[in-house]
Design a protein around this motif. Structure first.
Motif, short mmCIF file in Angstrom:
data_model
loop_
_atom_site.label_atom_id
_atom_site.label_comp_id
_atom_site.label_asym_id
_atom_site.label_seq_id
_atom_site.Cartn_x
_atom_site.Cartn_y
_atom_site.Cartn_z
N UNK A 46 1.08 -1.32 0.20
CA UNK A 46 0.13 0.22 0.08
C UNK A 46 0.59 1.33 0.17
N UNK A 47 2.33 1.29 -0.69
CA UNK A 47 3.21 2.38 -1.08
C UNK A 47 2.47 3.32 -2.46
N UNK A 48 2.26 2.22 -2.26
CA UNK A 48 1.81 3.26 -4.72
C UNK A 48 0.65 2.38 -5.65
N UNK A 49 0.60 3.09 -6.71
CA UNK A 49 -0.61 2.69 -7.21
C UNK A 49 0.03 2.51 -8.79
N UNK A 50 -1.19 2.17 -9.81
CA UNK A 50 -0.32 2.11 -11.29
C UNK A 50 -1.62 2.28 -11.71
N UNK A 51 -1.83 2.78 -12.57
CA UNK A 51 -3.37 2.84 -13.70
C UNK A 51 -2.66 2.87 -14.84
N UNK A 52 -3.61 2.03 -15.81
CA UNK A 52 -3.56 1.27 -16.78
C UNK A 52 -4.49 2.19 -17.78
N UNK A 53 -3.95 2.03 -19.43
CA UNK A 53 -4.71 3.19 -19.88
C UNK A 53 -5.53 2.60 -20.55
N UNK A 54 -6.61 2.44 -22.09
CA UNK A 54 -7.17 2.13 -22.77
C UNK A 54 -6.06 1.77 -23.79
#
Length: 945
Positions: A178-186
């Motif tokens: 729970x130290x980061x997140x990653x977004x994935x685009x279409x």
């Protein structure tokens, strides 16, 4: 509805020093909540407040609690969370197999597309018109009335994905620990974000708008903008100066982001910083806060239900909220508060604190400071308290004063003497011993006041004064004033007279005038400061400001400003603060604060047509003796709403507004038609349109068909009747024509002997004269004329040629009889075809005969008869019969003359009735200036056939 008032009192300084408190309205099971265990609050887009409890879901409009339970369609009564969307749906969330929303007071529940699946939606996303059920590992969307799985993570998987609904973002990957997140685009691109200081755990997360996704724990919150792909991280230490917040969460309320937790609620600005923070006391044990669209605060607790504090109440200060405040008075430059059965407290204007001053378990009437003795006096039912500097002395009526007089209610120093009010008048006292030196009797005294060296007395029968040891009535030049006075207040140069039920008056003791808008109010007290007056009334505090040497109404302070009640006992103004005493304590209000209108909307709540509840149906079948009952509700969170007052009208049968003080509207015997019910309160107006459908025999097509049938029958009947009438008319005309023909024949038969008689008279004349030659000649012509006459008299009409020949034969006979004293001429228009033009038989001959026998015959000299025939058109000719005889006027006195003229007139009448002829006839004087005036008979003959 009555609600408990919850007061938070913090002690400062000494035990008798009171600070202010804030006034909350507490809603519990006693008010209508199904439980005091409330998880969450929200406000929908209409303005209604909703409560999620462990015993059902509650809708509150400010006056009525409506609870939805399993009986209404909920799968469980234990509702954790509620989310409003713009499409007027209120979504409810809980751990159950069936979830959905409430719309128009109807519950809609939907199950999963997987059999017997139990939802656990603790991370549900909240979009504009949709919610996405999200549990720790799954996300569901409502598709075709089923909750369908749109994302699922495997338990304890290394890759954990979060579902988002966005045009460019496919999903969000949560990276442990729970130290980061990653977004994935279409488009299969990725971008990683680091949490500031990381997350100890995730208390709440989810998509909060179409473009924002948030994460929150007890120390920080993080908001990811999906559109700009920026992460905003904030800590509670930075924002609130606290290390951690329990039960923290972010909510979308009225299109604004609000953040709340145990002990506070606030609004997130555009940079996601906490603004408009409001801290609620720990004593309330509230865990969730909501700021509604009027600025009021709503708090939920697990044990005590819901608390509300209005925007105006947040700015006000409340004291002694369980006590009755009798009076506010400045005594020796100190503001003293007279509290019922507790004595006097000192209110410190600067630090807003309240301290005991002269406190006893006794009822106090008044407090006075007499400068000449440098002493403050406090008058109670049992004693007189005197305070000089810090020393307080006490004299009891029964012991120290030996009950010499009645109880004193007020002191005034006047003419070097203390005057006191008692129950039956005024007493002049010894300033040291308080023994009565002289008494002036006057019942009903409420107050005495020193004004411009005059001792004024307020009574229940007008204003009086003590003058030369007598009590006299103060008389005004403009009116007689005998109203019941409750109190008097001094302004700079005038007196405010406050009455019991007649409002307040302003006077200079010469004239008196009412203060506008105070009419018929009970005014308990008043306060004057500089150029303003404040009235303490049963309808709040009325403020008046001086303009152009007159006091004009300015504003009213009432419950909308935070007063606990509109019934005000006393008022004081200091340091730009309005201080108000009521039966529910003391309140200070900033004068610059604006009243908060917590009325939000008006709406139609329920509709019954003939005792059948109608939901969204707007079409009703007509019934005899029908009734339409409409229940109108308001969304109004004011403290003192009173009765619901609104206006309504039903178009098209009502043109004027009707004011209603009840929530129920009733209409009876409505006819089939299209109706629009309009309800209005303040600037809010709502419409409800409905149609009462006619029965088959009330429909337009049936009425049209029936109208056509009736019209046909009516036309047919009228036609038959008219035919019968016309037939009768035709028969009557035929009969009239036949009668006319008979009458014409009768007339002609009358004329035949007349002509014959005249002719035989002429022959006899010649025989008597022995003129056989002339008589023979005459007889030949006469026989020829008689033959001609009898031939023509058989016909109804003859040609003009035959008529001229007949007239010519007749005139020739008459010329023989007159022995050349008669001359005649006949002129005929060349355009007239005499062989074709026809005229009635024997029409002209009688008039020619009149011209000879009554015109020329009576003339001394020779006479002349002239006949003229002229054509007017193809059907009409004009005939003139002219003689130069003595004239019609000179012969009108003769008896039995002109009988032929009368006959001809009758004949013309009958000829015109036959519809074959249109004949006019008139006589004119030929030569008015001559003795022998002559005559001119004119015929206009039109052959209509």
């Amino acid at each position: 509805m009555k609600h408990k008032k919850f007061h938070i009192i913090l002690l400062f300084f000494l035990i008798w020093s009171f600070s202010f408190s804030q006034q909350y309205t507490n809603y519990t099971t006693q008010d209508g909540l199904p439980s005091n265990h409330v998880y969450k609050l929200t406000q929908d887009y209409k303005g209604i407040i909703w409560f999620a409890t462990d015993k059902g879901l509650v809708k509150y409009n400010g006056s009525t609690f409506k609870t939805f339970t399993t009986k209404d369609g909920l799968a469980t009564n234990d509702i954790w969370n509620i989310l409003p969307t713009k499409d007027d749906k209120l979504w409810f969330l809980s751990k159950t197999s069936s979830l959905g929303y409430i719309k128009n007071d109807s519950v809609y529940n939907f199950k999963s597309d997987k059999k017997d699946e139990i939802f656990y939606p603790i991370f549900t996303s909240h979009l504009a018109n949709e919610v996405i059920l999200t549990s720790p590992s799954k996300s569901h969307r409502l598709i075709d009335n089923q909750w369908k799985t749109v994302l699922e993570n495997k338990f304890r998987s290394d890759n954990f994905f979060l579902y988002v609904k966005h045009s460019n973002i496919k999903n969000i990957e949560l990276i442990y620990p729970l130290d980061s997140i990653k977004i994935h685009t279409k488009s299969n691109e990725s971008k990683e974000f680091k949490f500031k200081n990381g997350l100890s755990s995730i208390h709440k997360r989810g998509q909060i708008t179409d473009s924002l996704f948030y994460f929150i724990d007890n120390k920080s919150y993080h908001i990811l903008n999906l559109s700009t792909q920026q992460l905003h991280s904030k800590t509670f230490k930075e924002q609130l100066n606290v290390e951690s917040v329990k039960y923290s969460r972010i909510n979308l309320v009225n299109n604004k982001l609000q953040i709340t937790g145990n002990g506070f609620v606030g609004v997130l600005d555009k940079d996601f910083n906490i603004k408009n923070r409001f801290d609620f006391p720990e004593a309330l044990e509230a865990h969730f806060g909501l700021i509604d669209n009027s600025g009021s605060i709503w708090l939920s607790s697990f044990n005590n239900g819901v608390y509300q504090i209005s925007k105006s109440q947040k700015e006000n200060r409340y004291y002694l909220q369980n006590d009755k405040i009798l009076d506010l008075k400045s005594v020796n430059n100190k503001l003293l508060i007279n509290v019922f059965n507790k004595g006097f407290f000192h209110y410190n204007i600067k630090d807003k604190t309240l301290n005991p001053y002269v406190t006893q378990d006794d009822f106090f009437f008044d407090a006075n400071f007499i400068q000449q003795t440098n002493t403050e006096y406090f008058l109670s039912k049992t004693s007189i308290y005197s305070k000089t500097k810090s020393k307080i002395s006490k004299k009891q009526y029964a012991i120290d004063l030996e009950a010499e007089s009645d109880i004193f209610r007020q002191f005034v120093y006047f003419n070097n003497t203390i005057y006191a009010v008692f129950s039956t008048g005024i007493a002049k006292l010894d300033s040291k011993t308080f023994h009565v030196e002289e008494e002036y009797y006057q019942n009903g005294i409420t107050q005495i006041l020193l004004f411009k060296n005059r001792l004024l007395i307020a009574t229940n029968n007008g204003l009086k004064e003590l003058k030369d040891s007598n009590i006299e009535t103060v008389r005004f030049k403009n009116e007689k004033f005998n109203k019941s006075i409750l109190s008097l207040t001094k302004t700079k140069n005038q007196i405010v007279v406050n009455t019991d039920g007649f409002g307040s008056y302003i006077t200079n003791l010469e004239t008196i005038a009412p203060l506008q808008k105070s009419e018929f109010l009970i005014v308990n007290n008043a306060y004057s400061n500089n150029n303003s007056i404040w009235l303490a009334t049963v309808s709040g505090v009325l403020q008046y400001d001086k303009t152009d040497q007159e006091y004009q109404y300015s504003k009213t302070f009432d419950t909308s400003n935070g007063l606990p009640t509109n019934q005000v006992n006393t008022v004081f103004v200091e340091d730009n603060t309005l201080i108000v005493g009521t039966n529910s304590g003391l309140i200070s209000i900033p004068l610059m604060a604006k009243a908060t209108n917590q009325f939000i909307d008006i709406y139609v709540d329920e509709i019954y047509f003939n005792d059948n509840k109608i939901s969204n149906k707007a079409y009703f079948k007509f019934q005899d003796n029908n009734s339409l009952n409409v229940t109108v509700s308001t969304i109004d969170f004011s403290n003192d709403k009173g009765k619901t007052t609104f206006q309504y009208k039903l178009n098209p049968i009502q043109n004027q507004w009707t004011v209603s003080n009840t929530s129920l509207i009733n209409f009876n015997n409505l006819k089939p038609d299209k109706y629009t019910l309009v309800i209005k309160k303040n600037d809010k107006e709502k419409l409800f349109q409905f149609t009462i459908q006619p029965l088959w025999w009330q429909t337009l097509w049936f009425k049209t068909l029936l109208g056509c049938l009736i019209t046909t029958l009516l036309v047919s009947t009228v036609w038959k009747v008219s035919q019968q009438i016309q037939k009768k008319k035709d028969q009557k005309l035929i009969q009239e024509k036949q009668l006319s023909e008979i009458q014409l024949k009768a007339l002609r038969s009358q004329m035949n002997p007349h002509f014959v008689f005249n002719s035989l008279s002429a022959i006899q004349y010649y025989i008597n004269e022995n003129n056989y030659e002339a008589s023979e000649q005459y007889l030949v012509k006469f026989s020829k004329l008689i033959r001609q006459f009898f031939e023509l008299s058989k016909q109804n009409e003859i040609t003009l040629k035959d008529e001229i020949n007949l007239l010519k034969s007749y005139l020739e006979i008459e010329k023989l009889r007159f022995k050349d004293r008669l001359d005649f001429e006949i002129f005929c228009d060349e355009n007239i075809n005499t062989n074709k033009v026809k005229i009635p038989t024997m029409l002209l001959q009688p008039i020619v005969e009149n011209a000879v026998n009554h015109g020329v015959f009576n003339k001394v000299e020779n006479g002349k008869v002239t006949l003229k025939f002229n054509q007017i058109d193809e059907q009409t000719i004009k005939v003139k019969i002219i003689d130069d005889g003595v004239g019609f006027e000179n012969t009108k006195t003769e008896k039995n003359k002109h009988k032929s003229s009368i006959v001809i007139s009758d004949r013309i009448k009958f000829l015109n009735q036959t519809d074959k002829w249109k004949i006019t006839y008139k006589n004119e004087v030929l030569s008015p200036d001559l003795d022998d005036k002559g005559n001119q008979a004119i015929f206009t003959i039109t052959n209509l056939s």
